[in-house]
Design an enzyme around this catalytic site. Sequence first.
Site, PDB file in Angstrom:
ATOM      1  N   GLU A  36      -1.228   2.451   5.900  1.00  0.00           N
ATOM      2  CA  GLU A  36      -1.789   1.567   5.389  1.00  0.00           C
ATOM      3  C   GLU A  36      -2.887   0.636   5.996  1.00  0.00           C
ATOM      4  O   GLU A  36      -2.482   0.352   7.173  1.00  0.00           O
ATOM      5  CB  GLU A  36      -0.800   0.400   4.916  1.00  0.00           C
ATOM      6  CG  GLU A  36       0.082   0.827   3.871  1.00  0.00           C
ATOM      7  CD  GLU A  36       1.047  -0.166   3.280  1.00  0.00           C
ATOM      8  OE1 GLU A  36       0.670  -1.324   3.381  1.00  0.00           O
ATOM      9  OE2 GLU A  36       2.196  -0.011   2.892  1.00  0.00           O
TER      10      GLU A  36
ATOM     11  N   GLU B 281       7.853  -0.282   7.005  1.00  0.00           N
ATOM     12  CA  GLU B 281       7.872  -1.676   7.629  1.00  0.00           C
ATOM     13  C   GLU B 281       9.211  -2.298   7.700  1.00  0.00           C
ATOM     14  O   GLU B 281       9.302  -3.453   7.105  1.00  0.00           O
ATOM     15  CB  GLU B 281       7.131  -2.522   6.716  1.00  0.00           C
ATOM     16  CG  GLU B 281       5.491  -2.306   6.917  1.00  0.00           C
ATOM     17  CD  GLU B 281       4.399  -3.118   6.105  1.00  0.00           C
ATOM     18  OE1 GLU B 281       4.809  -4.276   5.715  1.00  0.00           O
ATOM     19  OE2 GLU B 281       3.380  -2.995   6.498  1.00  0.00           O
TER      20      GLU B 281
END
Length: 482
Positions: free
Chosen positions: A388, A190
Amino acid sequence: MKTVLLAVQILYFSSQVSAVDPNLPEIPENFLVGAGSSAYQVEGAWNVSDKGEGMWDRWTHNNASYFGSGGNGDIAADSYHKYKEDVQLLKSMKLDVYRFSISWSRVLPTGSPYRVSRDGIQYYKNLINELLANGIVPFPTMYHFDDLQSLMEKTGGWANESMVEYFADYARVLFRELGPKVKHWTTINELNIYCGYIFYHNETDPDLAFSARYRCVHNQLKAHARAYHIYNEEFRSTQGGQVGLVVHSTNYVPVVAGDVESSKIAFDFDTGWIMHPIFSMEGGYPEVMKQRIAENSRAEGLSSSRLPEFSPEWTDYIRGSSDYLGINHFVTSVVERVPKRNGRWYDDLGLRRTQLTTSGTRIYPEGIGAVLRQIRDEYYNPPVYILENGMAEGATFNDTDRIYHLHFYMKEVMSALNDGCDIRSYAVWSLLDSFEWVAGYTQRFGLIHVDFNHPNRTRTPKLSSYWMKAVMEGRKLIPIWR
Ligand code: NOJ
């Protein structure tokens, strides 16, 4: 009483596995289902052996009041000591894959590749061996938000280009030491969230914060590409694995129906600027981003754009530098146009974004499908690993909201798969309740409950873990109730 109730519910779940319901999709055999964690969030053991100090160690120790419950990751879920139990929990749910991360400060205490911590490496070797011995695929991330404090002090952080080579050195050590048994590597988690978060919170001047954020992503993209090429040149022929990176992918819905352009611009400014340099034909940042930031920079009297440019060499080097695209998905936001003021685009992109869902509230499963189809259509359908997805709840064992969430998101993922999206995995965030960056221990994402008040950090399976087990036993989604 609670246990009896749970047992009845589990029996109910299991009895449903064989129920014939054509609307509930099957999970293909080669599709990896799993759960995830990250080093700082679960390992604890922050100062064992010769581990270096991490940025989050320093930050949480100096800002105890900032973190929801005043927590830190000093002990967290104590996975450093309890990793064997964690592997058994994964196995008990019949999961295929464990997505975890490696702590930079545990492996290279000073940042120098000449000073590898033997204990640090051994911990990850043990974890990987334990996973493999139990038939679970290890899927490590090299860097999940947790920088080495000494490197932060030396360089000032990721807005400084020298971080690129520090990361490259670290990646080489990991390939060399752990690569023989790892087939799936993630370089960086991320970048879009990390760079936004770090610089929003550290800079008082918003313009400075923006430009630091852009330079941070710029350098992390370079660092990722360096790791990818090191793998190609030095390790791929003997190790034969895959290397990719992970992007946080928000779905954007326009406030004005049909305003597709706005959702596309929002996507480009958030997710597209990580994907475009790697997965597009031409490489580099999305055009709209280059244009709008250059316009704002001019209006502010800057002599060049706040968005750095890749040289042609770097553009080529980064383009194609991933065997797959990893995505995390939690959020759908709405977007609306904001008129230009004083020749400037609002927040550089010219749109206001408002979260419709967060990781802990309303669910919007269509969001993950929309993102997956957008990736398929805009980036030549790359292999995608969903690493995720999940939701936070309070300290409950009877987490029916999570079951509801997982059921409908997994169903949507299977539908995107049927629509031709090349999706290879779905990993629940997260295996265990863990330290949640800003919220400390107040948000629990785990399939497994952890008692943070008990010295043993006792693990107790939540209802969702039994649901997951029943799903995995039949490799088919099962009915749910609320
Ligand atoms: C994504 C991050 O990678 C992870 O560390 C975090 O816990 C979840 N989002 C939930 O906020």
